[in-house]
Design an enzyme around this catalytic site. Structure first.
Site, PDB file in Angstrom:
ATOM      1  N   LYS A 178      -2.984   6.815  13.440  1.00  0.00           N
ATOM      2  CA  LYS A 178      -3.221   7.594  12.208  1.00  0.00           C
ATOM      3  C   LYS A 178      -4.597   8.241  12.288  1.00  0.00           C
ATOM      4  O   LYS A 178      -5.553   7.633  12.757  1.00  0.00           O
ATOM      5  CB  LYS A 178      -3.100   6.708  10.970  1.00  0.00           C
ATOM      6  CG  LYS A 178      -1.645   6.286  10.716  1.00  0.00           C
ATOM      7  CD  LYS A 178      -1.495   5.581   9.399  1.00  0.00           C
ATOM      8  CE  LYS A 178      -0.102   4.985   9.255  1.00  0.00           C
ATOM      9  NZ  LYS A 178       0.842   5.797   8.518  1.00  0.00           N
ATOM     10  N   HIS A 236      -0.244  -4.239  11.802  1.00  0.00           N
ATOM     11  CA  HIS A 236      -1.002  -3.106  11.257  1.00  0.00           C
ATOM     12  C   HIS A 236      -2.313  -3.526  10.581  1.00  0.00           C
ATOM     13  O   HIS A 236      -3.371  -2.969  10.859  1.00  0.00           O
ATOM     14  CB  HIS A 236      -0.166  -2.322  10.233  1.00  0.00           C
ATOM     15  CG  HIS A 236       1.159  -1.870  10.767  1.00  0.00           C
ATOM     16  ND1 HIS A 236       1.333  -1.440  12.054  1.00  0.00           N
ATOM     17  CD2 HIS A 236       2.380  -1.762  10.188  1.00  0.00           C
ATOM     18  CE1 HIS A 236       2.599  -1.102  12.238  1.00  0.00           C
ATOM     19  NE2 HIS A 236       3.255  -1.288  11.122  1.00  0.00           N
TER      20      HIS A 236
HETATM   21  C1  BG6 Z   1       6.508  -0.464   9.826  1.00  0.00           C
HETATM   22  C2  BG6 Z   1       7.125  -1.572   9.024  1.00  0.00           C
HETATM   23  O1  BG6 Z   1       5.892  -0.983  10.987  1.00  0.00           O
HETATM   24  O2  BG6 Z   1       5.537   0.219   9.054  1.00  0.00           O
HETATM   25  C3  BG6 Z   1       7.759  -0.998   7.765  1.00  0.00           C
HETATM   26  O3  BG6 Z   1       8.103  -2.239   9.791  1.00  0.00           O
HETATM   27  C4  BG6 Z   1       6.759  -0.184   6.995  1.00  0.00           C
HETATM   28  O4  BG6 Z   1       8.279  -2.047   6.942  1.00  0.00           O
HETATM   29  C5  BG6 Z   1       6.082   0.850   7.897  1.00  0.00           C
HETATM   30  O5  BG6 Z   1       7.450   0.478   5.958  1.00  0.00           O
HETATM   31  C6  BG6 Z   1       4.946   1.545   7.179  1.00  0.00           C
HETATM   32  O6  BG6 Z   1       4.477   2.610   7.966  1.00  0.00           O
HETATM   33  P1  BG6 Z   1       3.815   3.893   7.287  1.00  0.00           P
HETATM   34  O7  BG6 Z   1       3.277   4.683   8.433  1.00  0.00           O
HETATM   35  O8  BG6 Z   1       4.900   4.588   6.542  1.00  0.00           O
HETATM   36  O9  BG6 Z   1       2.750   3.376   6.371  1.00  0.00           O
END
Ligand code: BG6
Length: 479
Positions: A178, A236
């Site tokens: 990101k 994350h």
């Molecule tokens: C994914 C998860 O890794 O990341 C999902 O498995 C989640 O549950 C997603 O919704 C969120 O990603 P972003 O980029 O939309 O914030």
């Protein structure tokens, strides 16, 4: 962070080519990089599908995920570089089709993108190995979840390592691609002002929030086995924390950066019974309203009468090193929250002495690094309200909004990550030892938390539970 090395001619072979991730992220990312002239060299995209045998059907399937600006001419030029491989079963015979396509250009690098459950990795690797399709130029891309605990994750890593060397393995965490996350490195290590204040002497607490307004959508089976801690925190949120908390690496060399991230993970204070009971909150969404829509509860979404799976988790932890000694670190993520938004907040300490005893606001600053929906860095400071009389204060923000400051389209994380893979730059990909360290810390929670922390129900469309773990005077950042 990618170094500008050239991209060698390549084939990208996407297992799970007609799956959700491929449609929504991988193919559009390739499309943007192609139309922005970054994929100029000869290349072939090879989606591997169990069911589909016709490229036209595949193109019709992915069409709706391409941008509105995609003209028929551009799409034609893009899809001319595609070959579909229909492989109903992972057997050496079926892989003959793939071999045939790959052998047409034997000198290209082959990037094998495993966008399939990790249970299929073994069969795929074995078929690729038997067909002699792995060589020193090959790369493999792994999508999470890589296991459900340290043991299963180690088993997957061992399996992959028996076919690929570590420098050929790209474990994706798309949060690291990101734009604002990239900018965090620049903010910290190219701006003297912030780096000087980036420590326990000046920072009162750190908060990382990833809030989603969506529920579990069509992933009930996966999600109910996983939950928010493993789906979001294990990867994350911990990766974001690493970039916020790590020491300056000596260079941007992938291992220099990853060595520093590893030290953060290894310094996380393991949780025990009492810290889990006091510092961890688990929640599950019930019915509620998001954006005026009446929404189901989690149990209704997954069509079960009961489930102990958390869709929300908030926790307080510490990094036991010199820089962050005793600074509370709050991590929070949840589904079906009021809105989609993510940020990293550094709450700075109050001034040591106040000459403004009447201020209603604490004399301190806050740095907000907003990841989504908008990408922005915001420094909250106190200012005097104009006018005669005494000092009246108001917090105001100095904002750096990337959309306003740069004309460029904000590329999706996958665009950067795919280019880095093709270039062989591993800086933004997790090394095996990082993954292991993250699992070790997570296991200090998962081993015992279900007994210690009962699920709290929260209404869809709110901010979820979790206030009780905050220290006095601290609030969750909510916008
Ligand atoms: C994914 C998860 O890794 O990341 C999902 O498995 C989640 O549950 C997603 O919704 C969120 O990603 P972003 O980029 O939309 O914030």
């Amino acid at each position: 962070m990618a170094t500008r090395t050239k991209i060698d001619p390549f084939n990208i072979i996407i297992f799970g080519g007609d799956g959700d991730l491929s449609k929504r992220k991988i193919i559009p990312a390739l499309y943007f990089r192609f139309t922005e002239n970054q994929l100029k060299l000869p290349f072939t995209v090879i989606p591997v599908s169990r069911k589909m045998s016709d490229l036209r059907t595949f193109i019709d399937l992915v069409d709706e995920y391409l941008p509105k600006t995609a003209t028929a001419e551009k799409k034609k030029a893009f899809f001319e570089n595609f070959e579909l491989a229909n492989i109903p079963k992972h057997t050496p015979e079926e892989y003959g089709k793939l071999t045939e396509i790959i052998q047409r250009n034997p000198n290209r690098q082959n990037v094998y993108y495993f966008s399939v459950p990790s249970s299929a990795f073994g069969e795929i690797c074995s078929c690729l190995g038997q067909a002699n399709l792995i060589n020193d130029l090959s790369k493999v891309v792994l999508e999470k979840p890589l296991g459900h605990d340290l043991e299963s994750s180690t088993a997957i890593n061992d399996l992959i390592s028996s076919y690929f060397k570590e420098k050929q393995i790209f474990r994706i965490d798309h949060y690291l691609g990101k734009e604002t996350v990239q900018n965090l490195m620049v903010l910290r290590f190219a701006n003297h002002l912030f780096e000087r204040a980036w420590n326990a002497e000046n920072v009162e607490s750190i908060q990382i929030t990833v809030a989603e307004s969506l529920g579990v959508e069509k992933r009930a089976g996966y999600y109910d086995d996983t939950g928010a801690l493993l789906d979001m925190v294990q990867n994350h949120l911990l990766q974001l924390l690493c970039l916020v908390a790590m020491e300056p690496p000596a260079t941007l060399d992938p291992d220099a950066v990853r060595n520093e991230k590893l030290k953060v993970l290894q310094s996380l204070r393991p949780m025990d019974k009492s810290s889990i009971a006091e510092h961890v909150v688990r929640g599950q969404y019930t019915r509620g309203t998001v954006n005026n829509d009446q929404l189901n509860s989690y149990l209704e979404d997954i069509e079960r009468y009961e489930s102990e799976t958390e869709t929300f988790v908030a926790l307080k932890t510490y990094i036991d090193n010199w820089r962050w000694k005793n600074v509370p670190i709050y991590l929070r993520t949840g589904k079906r929250m009021k809105k989609r938004y993510s940020d990293i907040v550094l709450n700075f300490k109050e001034m040591p002495h106040s000459i403004f005893p009447d201020s209603k606001f604490p004399l301190s600053n806050k740095l907000i690094i907003r990841l989504q929906p908008e990408e922005r860095i915001e420094l909250v400071q106190l200012s005097k309200v104009p006018g005669p009389g005494g000092y009246r204060f108001q917090p105001i923000s100095l904002k750096l909004d990337f959309v306003d400051s740069f004309d460029n389209r904000m590329p999706d994380a996958y665009e950067r990550l795919i280019i880095d893979i093709l270039r062989g730059n591993q800086t933004l990909f997790m090394r095996k030892d990082e993954l292991e360290a993250a699992w070790k810390w997570i296991e200090s929670i998962t081993r015992i938390w279900k007994k210690q922390v009962p699920i709290k129900l929260y209404e869809s469309g709110g901010w979820g539970p979790g206030d009780e773990i905050l220290e006095e005077g601290t609030k969750w950042q909510t916008k």
